[in-house]
Motif scaffolding. Structure first.
Motif, PDB file in Angstrom:
ATOM      1  N   ILE A  22      45.689 -30.777  -5.972  1.00  0.00           N
ATOM      2  CA  ILE A  22      44.382 -31.455  -6.277  1.00  0.00           C
ATOM      3  C   ILE A  22      43.645 -31.481  -5.053  1.00  0.00           C
ATOM      4  N   ALA A  23      44.398 -31.884  -3.721  1.00  0.00           N
ATOM      5  CA  ALA A  23      43.535 -32.057  -2.435  1.00  0.00           C
ATOM      6  C   ALA A  23      43.345 -30.689  -2.021  1.00  0.00           C
ATOM      7  N   ALA A  24      43.894 -29.495  -2.416  1.00  0.00           N
ATOM      8  CA  ALA A  24      43.709 -28.292  -1.730  1.00  0.00           C
ATOM      9  C   ALA A  24      42.097 -27.806  -2.484  1.00  0.00           C
ATOM     10  N   GLU A  37      27.010 -20.314   6.545  1.00  0.00           N
ATOM     11  CA  GLU A  37      26.875 -18.998   6.187  1.00  0.00           C
ATOM     12  C   GLU A  37      26.747 -18.616   4.670  1.00  0.00           C
ATOM     13  N   LEU A  38      27.174 -19.640   4.173  1.00  0.00           N
ATOM     14  CA  LEU A  38      27.497 -19.522   2.725  1.00  0.00           C
ATOM     15  C   LEU A  38      26.072 -19.634   1.994  1.00  0.00           C
ATOM     16  N   GLU A  39      25.548 -18.448   1.425  1.00  0.00           N
ATOM     17  CA  GLU A  39      24.281 -18.478   0.603  1.00  0.00           C
ATOM     18  C   GLU A  39      24.623 -19.109  -0.958  1.00  0.00           C
ATOM     19  N   PHE A  40      25.613 -18.646  -1.322  1.00  0.00           N
ATOM     20  CA  PHE A  40      26.176 -19.216  -2.748  1.00  0.00           C
ATOM     21  C   PHE A  40      27.595 -19.498  -2.534  1.00  0.00           C
ATOM     22  N   TRP A  41      27.744 -20.734  -3.498  1.00  0.00           N
ATOM     23  CA  TRP A  41      29.062 -21.198  -3.366  1.00  0.00           C
ATOM     24  C   TRP A  41      29.545 -21.888  -4.726  1.00  0.00           C
ATOM     25  N   GLU A  42      30.503 -21.454  -5.431  1.00  0.00           N
ATOM     26  CA  GLU A  42      31.052 -22.125  -6.711  1.00  0.00           C
ATOM     27  C   GLU A  42      32.537 -21.963  -6.703  1.00  0.00           C
ATOM     28  N   CYS A  43      33.334 -22.946  -7.224  1.00  0.00           N
ATOM     29  CA  CYS A  43      34.714 -22.545  -7.195  1.00  0.00           C
ATOM     30  C   CYS A  43      35.041 -23.552  -8.530  1.00  0.00           C
ATOM     31  N   ALA A  44      36.264 -23.267  -9.210  1.00  0.00           N
ATOM     32  CA  ALA A  44      36.465 -24.089 -10.336  1.00  0.00           C
ATOM     33  C   ALA A  44      37.859 -23.741 -10.878  1.00  0.00           C
ATOM     34  N   TRP A  45      38.403 -24.422 -11.739  1.00  0.00           N
ATOM     35  CA  TRP A  45      39.748 -23.787 -12.351  1.00  0.00           C
ATOM     36  C   TRP A  45      39.622 -23.147 -13.407  1.00  0.00           C
ATOM     37  N   ASN A  46      40.308 -22.230 -13.544  1.00  0.00           N
ATOM     38  CA  ASN A  46      40.141 -21.159 -14.696  1.00  0.00           C
ATOM     39  C   ASN A  46      40.567 -21.956 -16.371  1.00  0.00           C
ATOM     40  N   ARG A  50      45.807 -17.181 -20.607  1.00  0.00           N
ATOM     41  CA  ARG A  50      46.407 -15.834 -20.831  1.00  0.00           C
ATOM     42  C   ARG A  50      47.216 -15.719 -19.738  1.00  0.00           C
ATOM     43  N   PRO A  51      48.426 -14.746 -19.960  1.00  0.00           N
ATOM     44  CA  PRO A  51      49.442 -14.495 -19.203  1.00  0.00           C
ATOM     45  C   PRO A  51      48.944 -14.041 -17.958  1.00  0.00           C
ATOM     46  N   ILE A  52      47.859 -12.989 -17.980  1.00  0.00           N
ATOM     47  CA  ILE A  52      47.139 -12.317 -16.917  1.00  0.00           C
ATOM     48  C   ILE A  52      46.413 -13.258 -15.942  1.00  0.00           C
ATOM     49  N   ALA A  53      45.908 -14.230 -16.705  1.00  0.00           N
ATOM     50  CA  ALA A  53      44.907 -15.116 -15.856  1.00  0.00           C
ATOM     51  C   ALA A  53      45.288 -15.701 -14.693  1.00  0.00           C
ATOM     52  N   TYR A  54      44.203 -15.842 -13.463  1.00  0.00           N
ATOM     53  CA  TYR A  54      44.755 -16.374 -12.323  1.00  0.00           C
ATOM     54  C   TYR A  54      44.372 -17.957 -12.529  1.00  0.00           C
ATOM     55  N   ASP A  55      44.819 -18.952 -11.767  1.00  0.00           N
ATOM     56  CA  ASP A  55      44.340 -20.431 -12.020  1.00  0.00           C
ATOM     57  C   ASP A  55      43.149 -20.834 -11.462  1.00  0.00           C
ATOM     58  N   PHE A  56      42.726 -20.367 -10.181  1.00  0.00           N
ATOM     59  CA  PHE A  56      41.568 -21.058  -9.754  1.00  0.00           C
ATOM     60  C   PHE A  56      40.704 -19.782  -8.878  1.00  0.00           C
ATOM     61  N   ALA A  57      39.328 -20.195  -9.029  1.00  0.00           N
ATOM     62  CA  ALA A  57      38.583 -18.946  -8.564  1.00  0.00           C
ATOM     63  C   ALA A  57      37.557 -19.468  -7.631  1.00  0.00           C
ATOM     64  N   ILE A  58      37.048 -18.514  -6.712  1.00  0.00           N
ATOM     65  CA  ILE A  58      35.963 -18.863  -5.661  1.00  0.00           C
ATOM     66  C   ILE A  58      35.160 -18.046  -5.946  1.00  0.00           C
ATOM     67  N   GLY A  82      44.600 -22.621   4.446  1.00  0.00           N
ATOM     68  CA  GLY A  82      45.859 -22.948   4.914  1.00  0.00           C
ATOM     69  C   GLY A  82      46.727 -24.093   4.131  1.00  0.00           C
ATOM     70  N   GLN A  83      45.772 -24.769   3.067  1.00  0.00           N
ATOM     71  CA  GLN A  83      46.740 -25.560   2.089  1.00  0.00           C
ATOM     72  C   GLN A  83      47.108 -24.781   0.967  1.00  0.00           C
ATOM     73  N   TRP A  84      46.316 -24.025   0.596  1.00  0.00           N
ATOM     74  CA  TRP A  84      46.810 -22.991  -0.517  1.00  0.00           C
ATOM     75  C   TRP A  84      48.020 -22.072  -0.236  1.00  0.00           C
ATOM     76  N   ARG A  85      48.213 -21.715   1.202  1.00  0.00           N
ATOM     77  CA  ARG A  85      49.160 -20.671   1.410  1.00  0.00           C
ATOM     78  C   ARG A  85      50.736 -21.664   1.067  1.00  0.00           C
ATOM     79  N   GLU A  86      50.675 -22.951   1.021  1.00  0.00           N
ATOM     80  CA  GLU A  86      51.863 -23.417   0.683  1.00  0.00           C
ATOM     81  C   GLU A  86      52.283 -23.511  -0.643  1.00  0.00           C
TER      82      GLU A  86
END
Length: 97
Positions: A22-24, A37-46, A50-58, A82-86
């Motif tokens: 949740i913190a990450a 530098e970011l002109e556009f930004w969005e991120c969210a949980w998938n 489905r088995p091939i799906a990733y969990d979070f997207a930027i 760095g938080q996600w690397r864990e």
């Protein structure tokens, strides 16, 4: 412009509702307002499970290669990633549009 896409996959046994996850995710939500530098930004949980799906997207965009480098090197980005690397792996695609 350069589109910067990142898909995160939680490691085996890691759940979305864990405090560190949740913190990450919150760190990435905030990142859009911290990196000039970011002109556009969005991120969210998938929303699919489905088995091939990733969990979070930027989905983001920067003006050029120099801006992409500054974004990647930005301390707030480094701290958030760095938080996600864990507990996750990810794939990245950068393309000009």
């Amino acid at each position: 412009m350069i589109r910067h896409l990142v898909l995160f996959k939680l490691n085996e046994g890691v759940q979305r509702d864990e405090p560190r996850v949740i913190a990450a995710a919150e760190a990435f939500v905030k990142l859009g307002g911290l990196v000039p530098e970011l002109e556009f930004w969005e991120c969210a949980w998938n929303i699919t499970d489905r088995p091939i799906a990733y969990d979070f997207a930027i989905n983001s965009a920067v003006i050029d290669h120099d801006a992409l480098k500054r974004y990647i090197d930005h301390p707030a980005h480094q701290a958030a990633a760095g938080q996600w690397r864990e507990f996750a792996t990810w794939v990245i695609a950068d393309y000009e549009f």
